[in-house]
Write a protein that holds these residues in place. Structure first.
Motif, PDB file in Angstrom:
ATOM      1  N   GLU A 464      80.470  67.114  10.661  1.00  0.00           N
ATOM      2  CA  GLU A 464      79.740  66.446  11.736  1.00  0.00           C
ATOM      3  C   GLU A 464      80.218  66.852  13.128  1.00  0.00           C
ATOM      4  N   ASN A 465      81.460  67.364  13.234  1.00  0.00           N
ATOM      5  CA  ASN A 465      81.981  67.740  14.549  1.00  0.00           C
ATOM      6  C   ASN A 465      81.667  69.170  14.956  1.00  0.00           C
ATOM      7  N   SER A 466      81.134  69.992  14.036  1.00  0.00           N
ATOM      8  CA  SER A 466      80.937  71.409  14.339  1.00  0.00           C
ATOM      9  C   SER A 466      79.792  71.649  15.307  1.00  0.00           C
ATOM     10  N   GLY A 467      78.781  70.787  15.292  1.00  0.00           N
ATOM     11  CA  GLY A 467      77.603  71.008  16.125  1.00  0.00           C
ATOM     12  C   GLY A 467      76.671  72.074  15.593  1.00  0.00           C
ATOM     13  N   CYS A 468      76.850  72.462  14.300  1.00  0.00           N
ATOM     14  CA  CYS A 468      76.066  73.563  13.714  1.00  0.00           C
ATOM     15  C   CYS A 468      75.208  73.047  12.556  1.00  0.00           C
ATOM     16  N   HIS A 469      74.513  71.970  12.779  1.00  0.00           N
ATOM     17  CA  HIS A 469      73.808  71.299  11.691  1.00  0.00           C
ATOM     18  C   HIS A 469      72.369  71.761  11.527  1.00  0.00           C
ATOM     19  N   GLY A 470      71.925  72.709  12.318  1.00  0.00           N
ATOM     20  CA  GLY A 470      70.557  73.173  12.200  1.00  0.00           C
ATOM     21  C   GLY A 470      69.607  72.356  13.056  1.00  0.00           C
ATOM     22  N   PHE A 471      68.325  72.581  12.856  1.00  0.00           N
ATOM     23  CA  PHE A 471      67.290  71.904  13.630  1.00  0.00           C
ATOM     24  C   PHE A 471      67.410  70.397  13.429  1.00  0.00           C
ATOM     25  N   GLN A 472      67.539  69.635  14.511  1.00  0.00           N
ATOM     26  CA  GLN A 472      67.849  68.216  14.370  1.00  0.00           C
ATOM     27  C   GLN A 472      67.162  67.333  15.397  1.00  0.00           C
ATOM     28  N   ASN A 473      66.081  67.816  16.013  1.00  0.00           N
ATOM     29  CA  ASN A 473      65.390  66.984  16.990  1.00  0.00           C
ATOM     30  C   ASN A 473      63.934  67.410  17.059  1.00  0.00           C
ATOM     31  N   MET A 474      63.031  66.449  16.859  1.00  0.00           N
ATOM     32  CA  MET A 474      61.597  66.736  16.883  1.00  0.00           C
ATOM     33  C   MET A 474      61.058  66.923  18.301  1.00  0.00           C
ATOM     34  N   GLY A 658      65.362  62.202  15.948  1.00  0.00           N
ATOM     35  CA  GLY A 658      66.573  62.953  15.661  1.00  0.00           C
ATOM     36  C   GLY A 658      66.911  63.016  14.188  1.00  0.00           C
ATOM     37  N   ASN A 659      68.201  63.344  13.941  1.00  0.00           N
ATOM     38  CA  ASN A 659      68.670  63.577  12.582  1.00  0.00           C
ATOM     39  C   ASN A 659      69.567  62.450  12.083  1.00  0.00           C
ATOM     40  N   ALA A 660      69.514  61.280  12.729  1.00  0.00           N
ATOM     41  CA  ALA A 660      70.323  60.159  12.292  1.00  0.00           C
ATOM     42  C   ALA A 660      69.775  59.601  10.980  1.00  0.00           C
ATOM     43  N   GLU A 661      70.484  58.600  10.430  1.00  0.00           N
ATOM     44  CA  GLU A 661      70.056  58.008   9.164  1.00  0.00           C
ATOM     45  C   GLU A 661      68.619  57.494   9.255  1.00  0.00           C
ATOM     46  N   SER A 662      68.252  56.963  10.414  1.00  0.00           N
ATOM     47  CA  SER A 662      66.908  56.419  10.591  1.00  0.00           C
ATOM     48  C   SER A 662      65.925  57.430  11.151  1.00  0.00           C
ATOM     49  N   GLY A 663      66.320  58.697  11.240  1.00  0.00           N
ATOM     50  CA  GLY A 663      65.490  59.713  11.872  1.00  0.00           C
ATOM     51  C   GLY A 663      64.456  60.307  10.940  1.00  0.00           C
ATOM     52  N   PHE A 664      63.421  60.853  11.533  1.00  0.00           N
ATOM     53  CA  PHE A 664      62.338  61.472  10.771  1.00  0.00           C
ATOM     54  C   PHE A 664      62.841  62.678   9.984  1.00  0.00           C
ATOM     55  N   ILE A 665      63.688  63.503  10.592  1.00  0.00           N
ATOM     56  CA  ILE A 665      64.165  64.718   9.928  1.00  0.00           C
ATOM     57  C   ILE A 665      64.942  64.372   8.668  1.00  0.00           C
ATOM     58  N   ARG A 666      65.842  63.387   8.757  1.00  0.00           N
ATOM     59  CA  ARG A 666      66.610  62.990   7.575  1.00  0.00           C
ATOM     60  C   ARG A 666      65.689  62.455   6.479  1.00  0.00           C
ATOM     61  N   SER A 667      64.664  61.705   6.857  1.00  0.00           N
ATOM     62  CA  SER A 667      63.769  61.144   5.841  1.00  0.00           C
ATOM     63  C   SER A 667      62.990  62.235   5.111  1.00  0.00           C
ATOM     64  N   VAL A 668      62.603  63.309   5.813  1.00  0.00           N
ATOM     65  CA  VAL A 668      61.911  64.424   5.152  1.00  0.00           C
ATOM     66  C   VAL A 668      62.850  65.126   4.183  1.00  0.00           C
TER      67      VAL A 668
END
Length: 684
Positions: A464-474, A658-668
């Motif tokens: 989580e600290n690397s900042g290299c998590h891929g596309f993470q914001n719609m 965003g990519n948080a637990e409640s985010g659209f990206i995580r749900s997909v």
């Protein structure tokens, strides 16, 4: 770009000064969107035969040790996908006279079922030099698109467009590959073929071509051999092998010698070793620790150094990332925080990659971004100018964003007056993780230490600290578009809807990378637009549909899956639907089909939604929980003909962009993972 005709040939030096390393791309399309084929390359010596089996490159032998050939896999395009091949012509052994580029299909599929068969060739800068569209394909199961051949000190390309009814096995045999035939004979082979090992002349798919330039060798004739072993025995399941419901998975084909057996390589098991720690508070020592970093600049510096160091030490990994950029195969060395003079003040790119081969250097400047930080056009422009002045070959940008065809992440100006051309490429952190995952979990590397290095790199990228998590914001348009759909105030032509469609496309491509890395299979988005459609026009049309229907839709083609996986995000209801359609056999009884389906889904989630597909109207439907005691409940009461079944799972859609637990990206991500694990794996 030079458009070729069948049988035509041209010298590469006449098209570009940078044609020592080229990328060959094969492409095709199909009305259903699920047609596919696998590429192969053969290096031929004197007499038009391979020197040995190692000169045959296909899915079980994707790269040459000297770097002259590397199959790069498929990449999405605006209207489908392309299968790309990196050819380093300067590394080709001197006794190799021809390089044949072909593709093959399986399971009775032929190239006549595909449209827009096309091959293009680009130089190391990515500039397309030539293209050839092959017409008239019919029952061929293997197809030669073109070949490169030596003429003195020059390499030339010839557009071939010839087919093989005998598939990949026939193509390989015709060029001198020893293919074990196995125990099972080809039920279509004639008695004459069994006696002579050759098909009659009438079985030729197309007549031989004649050379069109004086002094050039003639184009190769189609094969005469029709080997008795089916092409699938060459080592793995085909790329386009949908299964009917009645066909249970059979035993894997028996493996034989010859080109099927690849050199054993090191992979890491998916299940971690048992920990020796006394309790969960003990943290394992890591090669690349990821403590809380104080700034984005520190994240960029550390991520760049970690990646470039592993690229230099793991040849398979470094070559895989740089081959797509036109880099030659050779000794690689990487650097960080290099100061380069530029006007009044020097510039410091995040990294430099240099590859040496035969005394020549290939150099790329690296510009890195982490988290959601965007690339800066002015910064990249400076690096392009520096590279042009110093004779470097490329600038590579690296960020969490995903580049789309026709929508560059940065706009730069290229001075056409400069003789030296610099290529601008983009790499996403998701693709870096995908390639590392493919090597250490599925394809293997040469040494155990290299596998461990890639494992440590993956651990770093996924932290989580690397900042290299891929596309993470719609993107900023996500909330206004959702609100506009909810209040029915969003109208067609709204630019914000196009931005959401672009973000959706980026997300789906990242889903494909992540799922493909986990499965070790090709996973690609299916796009049903007509080949040649402008990507901006295609996205604008999808944006208008979003405004009208309130839904985002995507389709994924997964090797080994029984059908296309469909994802629908309904912004009006806040629901995600993942589904797959399964065809039924041509013969049999509907009740038996329903019972067989329920048995195969015995371990699937009870809330799987099953729908019978009936022509012209909606068919019966129900959940597995209801159908398990009585499978006949899915059959039409009036006896209407069923063409297949649709299996679906529904899930609540994340609300934030965003990519948080409640985010659209995580749900997909979660919806695709649950559907594939809970449904698709039981059907394959």
């Amino acid at each position: 770009m030079r458009e070729m005709v069948k049988g035509g040939n041209i010298g590469l030096a006449a098209l570009s000064e940078d044609a020592g390393s080229v990328i060959v791309s094969l492409s095709w399309s199909s009305a259903s969107g699920d047609g596919d084929a696998d590429v192969s390359v053969l290096l031929l010596g004197a007499g038009g035969k391979v020197r040995d089996d190692a000169d045959f490159f296909f899915y079980n032998n994707p790269a040459a040790a000297d770097g002259s050939v590397q199959l790069l896999g498929k990449t999405p395009t605006a209207d489908g996908s392309e299968d790309r091949i990196s050819l380093d012509l300067t590394a080709a052994p001197p006794d190799v006279e021809r390089i044949v580029v072909a593709a093959s299909r399986y399971g009775g599929a032929c190239f006549g079922d595909l449209d827009d068969l096309r091959v293009t060739l680009a130089d190391r800068t990515g500039e397309t030099l030539l293209g050839f569209s092959a017409d008239g394909a019919g029952t061929e199961r293997a197809f030669i698109f073109g070949e490169l051949y030596r003429r003195g000190e020059e390499w030339k390309f010839r557009a071939v467009g010839q087919g093989y009814r005998s598939g990949l096995a026939g193509l390989a045999t015709d060029f001198g590959i020893e293919v074990d035939e196995g125990d099972e004979g080809d039920e279509h082979a004639s008695a004459a073929e069994s006696a002579s090992g050759h098909a009659p002349a009438s079985e030729r798919a197309t007549p031989p071509l004649e050379a069109t330039s004086a002094g050039d060798p003639p184009a190769p004739a189609p094969p005469l051999q029709e080997p008795s072993a089916p092409a699938r025995d060459l080592g793995r399941a085909p790329a386009d092998h949908g299964r009917a419901l009645a066909a249970p998975p059979g035993p894997p084909p028996r493996r034989h010698g010859g080109p099927r057996t690849a050199k054993k390589k090191v992979t890491l098991p998916d299940v971690p070793r048992r920990s020796l720690a006394e309790n969960d508070f003990w943290r394992e020592a890591r090669l690349f620790p990821v403590p809380p970093l104080r700034s984005d600049r520190e994240r960029e510096m550390r991520a760049t150094s970690v990646l470039l160091a592993v690229m230099a030490q793991v040849p398979e990994f470094g070559r895989r990332l740089t081959a797509a950029f036109g880099a030659p195969a050779g000794r690689m060395q990487t650097f960080v925080e290099v100061s380069l003079p530029f006007g009044d003040a020097p510039r410091r790119p995040d990294g430099v990659v240099r590859v040496e081969r035969a005394g020549r250097l290939w150099t790329a400047l690296i510009e890195t971004k982490t988290n959601g930080n965007p690339l800066k056009s002015a910064q990249v422009q400076d690096y392009m100018d520096i590279a042009a002045r110093r004779g470097y070959e490329a600038v590579v940008t690296l960020s969490n964003d995903v580049a789309l065809e026709g929508s560059p992440l940065v706009d730069v100006k290229v001075d056409g007056r400069r003789k030296h051309k610099v290529a601008l490429w983009h790499l996403s952190w998701a693709e870096v993780a995908h390639q590392a995952h493919m090597l250490i979990r599925h394809e293997g590397v040469g040494e155990a230490t290299h596998a461990w290095l890639l494992h440590e790199l993956l651990h770093y990228l996924q932290h989580e600290n690397s900042g290299c998590h891929g596309f993470q914001n719609m993107g900023p348009a996500w909330v206004p578009v959702r609100n506009g759909i909810d209040t029915e105030t969003l109208v067609q032509g709204d630019r914000r809807a196009v931005e959401v469609v672009e973000s959706w496309e980026r997300l789906i491509r990242q889903v494909c990378l992540r799922l493909g890395g986990a499965l070790g299979q090709k996973v690609l988005p299916v796009q049903r637009a007509k080949r040649g459609t402008d990507p901006h026009s295609r996205r604008a049309a999808l944006a208008d549909r979003l405004c009208e229907e309130g839904r985002l839709t995507a389709e994924l083609r997964i090797d080994g899956a029984p059908g296309i996986l469909t994802i629908i995000a309904d912004l009006r209801t806040g629901k995600l639907r993942t589904s797959v359609e399964i065809p039924v056999p041509d013969h049999g009884y509907p009740l038996n089909w329903a019972k067989r389906l329920v048995r195969r889904l015995s371990d699937a989630p009870a809330d799987v939604h099953v729908e019978a597909l009936v022509a012209g109207r909606r068919g019966p439907r129900g959940t597995l929980e209801r159908l398990r005691p009585e499978p006949a409940g899915i059959l039409p009461q009036d006896g209407a003909r069923i063409t297949g079944f649709r299996l679906s799972l529904f899930k609540g859609m994340g609300s934030t962009r965003g990519n948080a637990e409640s985010g659209f990206i995580r749900s997909v991500d979660d919806a695709v993972d649950r559907f594939h694990a809970g449904v698709v794996t039981h059907l394959a």
